[in-house]
Write a protein that holds these residues in place. Structure first.
Motif, PDB file in Angstrom:
ATOM      1  N   ASN A   1      -1.994  -3.487 -20.263  1.00 45.95           N
ATOM      2  CA  ASN A   1      -1.270  -2.545 -19.322  1.00 45.95           C
ATOM      3  C   ASN A   1      -1.559  -1.433 -18.965  1.00 45.95           C
ATOM      4  OD1 ASN A   1       1.616  -2.040 -18.913  1.00 45.95           O
ATOM      5  ND2 ASN A   1       1.359  -0.300 -20.086  1.00 45.95           N
ATOM      6  N   ALA A   2      -2.810  -0.781 -19.872  1.00 40.82           N
ATOM      7  CA  ALA A   2      -3.463   0.532 -19.605  1.00 40.82           C
ATOM      8  C   ALA A   2      -4.313   0.082 -18.169  1.00 40.82           C
ATOM      9  CB  ALA A   2      -4.236   1.149 -20.562  1.00 40.82           C
ATOM     10  N   ALA A   3      -4.972  -0.680 -17.991  1.00 45.90           N
ATOM     11  CA  ALA A   3      -5.696  -1.250 -17.019  1.00 45.90           C
ATOM     12  C   ALA A   3      -5.222  -1.179 -15.720  1.00 45.90           C
ATOM     13  CB  ALA A   3      -6.591  -2.477 -17.156  1.00 45.90           C
ATOM     14  N   ARG A   4      -3.468  -1.621 -15.576  1.00 41.45           N
ATOM     15  CA  ARG A   4      -3.001  -1.787 -14.439  1.00 41.45           C
ATOM     16  C   ARG A   4      -3.015  -0.507 -13.511  1.00 41.45           C
ATOM     17  NH1 ARG A   4       2.783  -2.380 -14.390  1.00 41.45           N
ATOM     18  NH2 ARG A   4       2.901  -1.498 -16.304  1.00 41.45           N
ATOM     19  N   PHE A   5      -3.183   0.621 -13.930  1.00 43.25           N
ATOM     20  CA  PHE A   5      -3.161   1.666 -13.500  1.00 43.25           C
ATOM     21  C   PHE A   5      -4.534   2.562 -13.056  1.00 43.25           C
ATOM     22  CE2 PHE A   5       0.505   1.066 -15.892  1.00 43.25           C
ATOM     23  CZ  PHE A   5       1.599   1.200 -14.937  1.00 43.25           C
ATOM     24  N   ASP A   6      -5.102   2.553 -11.681  1.00 41.86           N
ATOM     25  CA  ASP A   6      -6.406   2.960 -11.449  1.00 41.86           C
ATOM     26  C   ASP A   6      -6.508   3.796 -10.297  1.00 41.86           C
ATOM     27  OD1 ASP A   6      -8.811   1.776  -9.677  1.00 41.86           O
ATOM     28  OD2 ASP A   6      -9.433   2.303 -11.836  1.00 41.86           O
ATOM     29  N   TRP A   7      -7.052   4.996 -10.357  1.00 44.46           N
ATOM     30  CA  TRP A   7      -7.085   5.978  -9.260  1.00 44.46           C
ATOM     31  C   TRP A   7      -7.884   5.205  -7.886  1.00 44.46           C
ATOM     32  CZ3 TRP A   7      -3.862   9.176  -7.709  1.00 44.46           C
ATOM     33  CH2 TRP A   7      -3.327  10.002  -8.970  1.00 44.46           C
ATOM     34  N   GLU A   8      -8.948   4.503  -8.209  1.00 46.71           N
ATOM     35  CA  GLU A   8      -9.412   4.023  -7.018  1.00 46.71           C
ATOM     36  C   GLU A   8      -8.311   3.075  -6.295  1.00 46.71           C
ATOM     37  OE1 GLU A   8     -12.926   2.034  -7.524  1.00 46.71           O
ATOM     38  OE2 GLU A   8     -14.064   3.882  -8.630  1.00 46.71           O
ATOM     39  N   LYS A   9      -7.599   1.984  -6.888  1.00 42.97           N
ATOM     40  CA  LYS A   9      -6.644   1.151  -6.339  1.00 42.97           C
ATOM     41  C   LYS A   9      -5.669   2.178  -5.605  1.00 42.97           C
ATOM     42  CE  LYS A   9      -3.597  -0.943  -9.076  1.00 42.97           C
ATOM     43  NZ  LYS A   9      -3.242  -2.304  -9.807  1.00 42.97           N
ATOM     44  N   THR A  10      -5.213   3.123  -6.498  1.00 41.04           N
ATOM     45  CA  THR A  10      -3.991   3.924  -6.053  1.00 41.04           C
ATOM     46  C   THR A  10      -4.625   4.823  -4.550  1.00 41.04           C
ATOM     47  OG1 THR A  10      -3.105   4.337  -8.059  1.00 41.04           O
ATOM     48  CG2 THR A  10      -2.984   6.103  -6.582  1.00 41.04           C
ATOM     49  N   ALA A  11      -5.830   5.509  -4.455  1.00 43.64           N
ATOM     50  CA  ALA A  11      -6.287   5.869  -3.413  1.00 43.64           C
ATOM     51  C   ALA A  11      -6.537   5.042  -2.301  1.00 43.64           C
ATOM     52  CB  ALA A  11      -7.865   6.416  -3.931  1.00 43.64           C
ATOM     53  N   GLN A  12      -6.950   3.731  -2.692  1.00 41.81           N
ATOM     54  CA  GLN A  12      -7.074   2.804  -1.514  1.00 41.81           C
ATOM     55  C   GLN A  12      -5.647   2.535  -0.838  1.00 41.81           C
ATOM     56  OE1 GLN A  12      -9.781   1.143   0.050  1.00 41.81           O
ATOM     57  NE2 GLN A  12      -8.345   1.298   1.432  1.00 41.81           N
ATOM     58  N   GLN A  13      -4.455   2.525  -1.633  1.00 44.01           N
ATOM     59  CA  GLN A  13      -3.035   2.396  -1.034  1.00 44.01           C
ATOM     60  C   GLN A  13      -2.941   3.494  -0.162  1.00 44.01           C
ATOM     61  OE1 GLN A  13      -1.515   1.310  -5.089  1.00 44.01           O
ATOM     62  NE2 GLN A  13      -0.755  -0.532  -4.256  1.00 44.01           N
ATOM     63  N   TYR A  14      -3.099   4.627  -0.881  1.00 43.23           N
ATOM     64  CA  TYR A  14      -2.831   5.723  -0.003  1.00 43.23           C
ATOM     65  C   TYR A  14      -3.339   5.831   1.231  1.00 43.23           C
ATOM     66  CZ  TYR A  14       0.327   8.465  -3.248  1.00 43.23           C
ATOM     67  OH  TYR A  14       1.447   8.909  -3.919  1.00 43.23           O
ATOM     68  N   LEU A  15      -4.697   5.473   1.198  1.00 41.64           N
ATOM     69  CA  LEU A  15      -5.403   5.523   2.456  1.00 41.64           C
ATOM     70  C   LEU A  15      -5.053   4.736   3.594  1.00 41.64           C
ATOM     71  CD1 LEU A  15      -7.922   7.029   3.807  1.00 41.64           C
ATOM     72  CD2 LEU A  15      -9.341   5.301   2.619  1.00 41.64           C
ATOM     73  N   SER A  16      -4.600   3.486   3.086  1.00 42.16           N
ATOM     74  CA  SER A  16      -3.953   2.314   3.972  1.00 42.16           C
ATOM     75  C   SER A  16      -2.702   2.883   4.739  1.00 42.16           C
ATOM     76  CB  SER A  16      -3.653   1.136   3.135  1.00 42.16           C
ATOM     77  OG  SER A  16      -4.797   0.442   2.415  1.00 42.16           O
ATOM     78  N   VAL A  17      -1.929   3.691   3.880  1.00 43.60           N
ATOM     79  CA  VAL A  17      -0.733   4.173   4.388  1.00 43.60           C
ATOM     80  C   VAL A  17      -1.061   5.087   5.560  1.00 43.60           C
ATOM     81  CG1 VAL A  17       1.377   5.653   4.061  1.00 43.60           C
ATOM     82  CG2 VAL A  17       0.861   3.978   2.504  1.00 43.60           C
ATOM     83  N   TYR A  18      -2.079   6.323   5.429  1.00 45.11           N
ATOM     84  CA  TYR A  18      -2.603   7.289   6.145  1.00 45.11           C
ATOM     85  C   TYR A  18      -2.985   6.433   7.537  1.00 45.11           C
ATOM     86  CZ  TYR A  18      -2.986  10.282   2.342  1.00 45.11           C
ATOM     87  OH  TYR A  18      -2.672  11.208   0.956  1.00 45.11           O
ATOM     88  N   GLN A  19      -3.928   5.454   7.445  1.00 45.66           N
ATOM     89  CA  GLN A  19      -4.346   4.839   8.426  1.00 45.66           C
ATOM     90  C   GLN A  19      -3.280   3.878   9.522  1.00 45.66           C
ATOM     91  OE1 GLN A  19      -7.397   2.621   6.416  1.00 45.66           O
ATOM     92  NE2 GLN A  19      -8.949   4.205   6.742  1.00 45.66           N
ATOM     93  N   SER A  20      -2.323   3.543   8.706  1.00 42.91           N
ATOM     94  CA  SER A  20      -1.421   2.661   9.215  1.00 42.91           C
ATOM     95  C   SER A  20      -0.613   3.800  10.308  1.00 42.91           C
ATOM     96  CB  SER A  20      -0.491   1.983   8.383  1.00 42.91           C
ATOM     97  OG  SER A  20       0.668   2.950   7.458  1.00 42.91           O
ATOM     98  N   ILE A  21      -0.528   5.035  10.181  1.00 43.67           N
ATOM     99  CA  ILE A  21       0.223   5.772  10.870  1.00 43.67           C
ATOM    100  C   ILE A  21      -0.521   6.835  11.630  1.00 43.67           C
ATOM    101  CG2 ILE A  21       2.266   5.527   9.398  1.00 43.67           C
ATOM    102  CD1 ILE A  21       1.614   8.568   8.375  1.00 43.67           C
ATOM    103  N   ALA A  22      -1.686   6.970  11.425  1.00 43.92           N
ATOM    104  CA  ALA A  22      -2.615   7.926  12.170  1.00 43.92           C
ATOM    105  C   ALA A  22      -2.865   7.615  13.429  1.00 43.92           C
ATOM    106  CB  ALA A  22      -4.023   7.878  11.348  1.00 43.92           C
ATOM    107  N   GLY A  23      -2.719   6.321  14.052  1.00 51.24           N
ATOM    108  CA  GLY A  23      -2.729   6.047  15.369  1.00 51.24           C
ATOM    109  C   GLY A  23      -4.075   5.938  15.633  1.00 51.24           C
TER     110      GLY A  23
END
Length: 347
Positions: free
Chosen positions: A325-347
């Motif tokens: 359960n602890a291994a489910r939460f990882d900053w690298e995965k979280t950062a990639q998800q945020y970066l994907s959101v940024y890129q999806s709206i950056a134009g």
């Protein structure tokens, strides 16, 4: 990032660090770093920093080439004037609507909700850190057709062993550990009867004494129950001290009434520790099936859950479940998800 040791501080720090790390590794352009002239720091590969100046209310040169502005907190401010910078897209992270779950007066709840709604109205994309928070937002706010994502916070991998400072209080017997601000919302006082029913244990609660009246009441109750000699409230401690306590505790006890996420839950699970939680707000989502949940804050019910949980946690399969359960939460995965959101709206 005004208050070190706070959850919001670590969220901003880790998100910026890991996003910039991803950008370096994938050879993408780094976000520009703006610093006052007195600061002489390398542009590459440190994370983006904006240190607010008074004149920023009138002139905002850092927005001229900015494509995405991330407002990281639902009770903060969104700086950009989108009438002046129509090309700019705003991402808003909502950590929680805990004001609805803390027993606050109606006028306080409505004022807080109105502020969050004003930020939502200025945003193009909403990110919530838990499904629970997303459901709260959809129930109590107006999102319209704006995209709303759930991205869990990451958790840094803590070192397996560490030497804490010599001055740190280190109990001679087993102890329960609580971590968090000492105030009514964290609800730590309900653990005192549990301490009374387990005379072989101590209770250590580390964290800022956020509400002195609550702390005084907690000490008074501990004295009435005859457990004051086994209660320790050391206040803020170093990161090394926190890790030492996590390594050596019998269990983490976290009876909070309202949490947007619950970082300390995963930190304790990294060490395979049994975790005992309230069943409220986002805690079941974060603790999953590997945590134990108090059915109520009645002393006998808490004691039954505590004893059964300690016994179950000795099972190798449950130990494996805690670590998984602890291994489910990882900053690298979280950062990639945020970066994907940024890129999806950056134009």
């Amino acid at each position: 990032m005004k208050f070190p040791h706070s959850g919001l501080y670590y969220y901003c720090q880790n998100l910026s660090d890991h996003i910039n790390k991803l950008l370096v590794e994938t050879d993408q352009p780094l976000m520009r770093m703006y610093l006052p002239p007195r600061k002489k720091l390398s542009l590459h590969p440190k994370p983006y920093h904006l240190i607010e100046q008074k004149w920023h209310k009138l002139i905002q040169p850092f927005l001229l080439k900015c494509r995405v502005w991330h407002a990281p907190f639902q009770s903060g401010r969104i700086l950009p004037d989108k009438n002046r910078f129509p090309h700019l897209k705003v991402v808003l992270t909502i950590h929680d609507l805990n004001v609805l779950h803390e027993g606050k007066p109606d006028d306080v709840q409505q004022k807080s909700l109105a502020h969050t709604q004003s930020l939502i109205d200025q945003s193009d994309v909403i990110i919530c850190i838990s499904e629970f928070t997303k459901n709260d937002v959809l129930t109590h706010c107006t999102v319209g057709d704006k995209p709303i994502y759930v991205i869990h916070n990451g958790v840094n991998k803590l070192p397996g062993s560490i030497e804490a400072e010599e001055s740190l209080y280190k109990p001679n017997r087993e102890f329960m550990l609580g971590i968090g601000y000492l105030n009514k919302k964290k609800n730590f006082h309900v653990l005192l009867p549990l301490l009374q029913l387990n005379p072989e244990l101590e209770l250590i609660v580390i964290g800022c004494h956020d509400d002195p009246d609550y702390v005084a009441t907690m000490w008074q109750q501990a004295q009435q129950l005859g457990v004051a000699d086994r209660l320790r409230l050391p206040g803020m401690v170093s990161e090394a001290a926190k890790i030492w306590y996590l390594q050596h505790c019998k269990a983490l006890v976290h009876p909070s009434l309202a949490e947007g996420f619950g970082l300390t839950v995963i930190e304790a699970m990294q060490f395979g520790k049994p975790v005992f939680l309230s069943p409220l707000t986002s805690l079941p989502e974060v603790g999953g099936d590997a945590a134990f949940y108090f059915p109520s804050f009645d002393a006998e019910a808490m004691q039954e859950t505590f004893l059964q949980g300690l016994k179950a946690a000795t099972c190798p399969k449950h130990q494996e479940a805690i670590l998984k359960n602890a291994a489910r939460f990882d900053w690298e995965k979280t950062a990639q998800q945020y970066l994907s959101v940024y890129q999806s709206i950056a134009g």
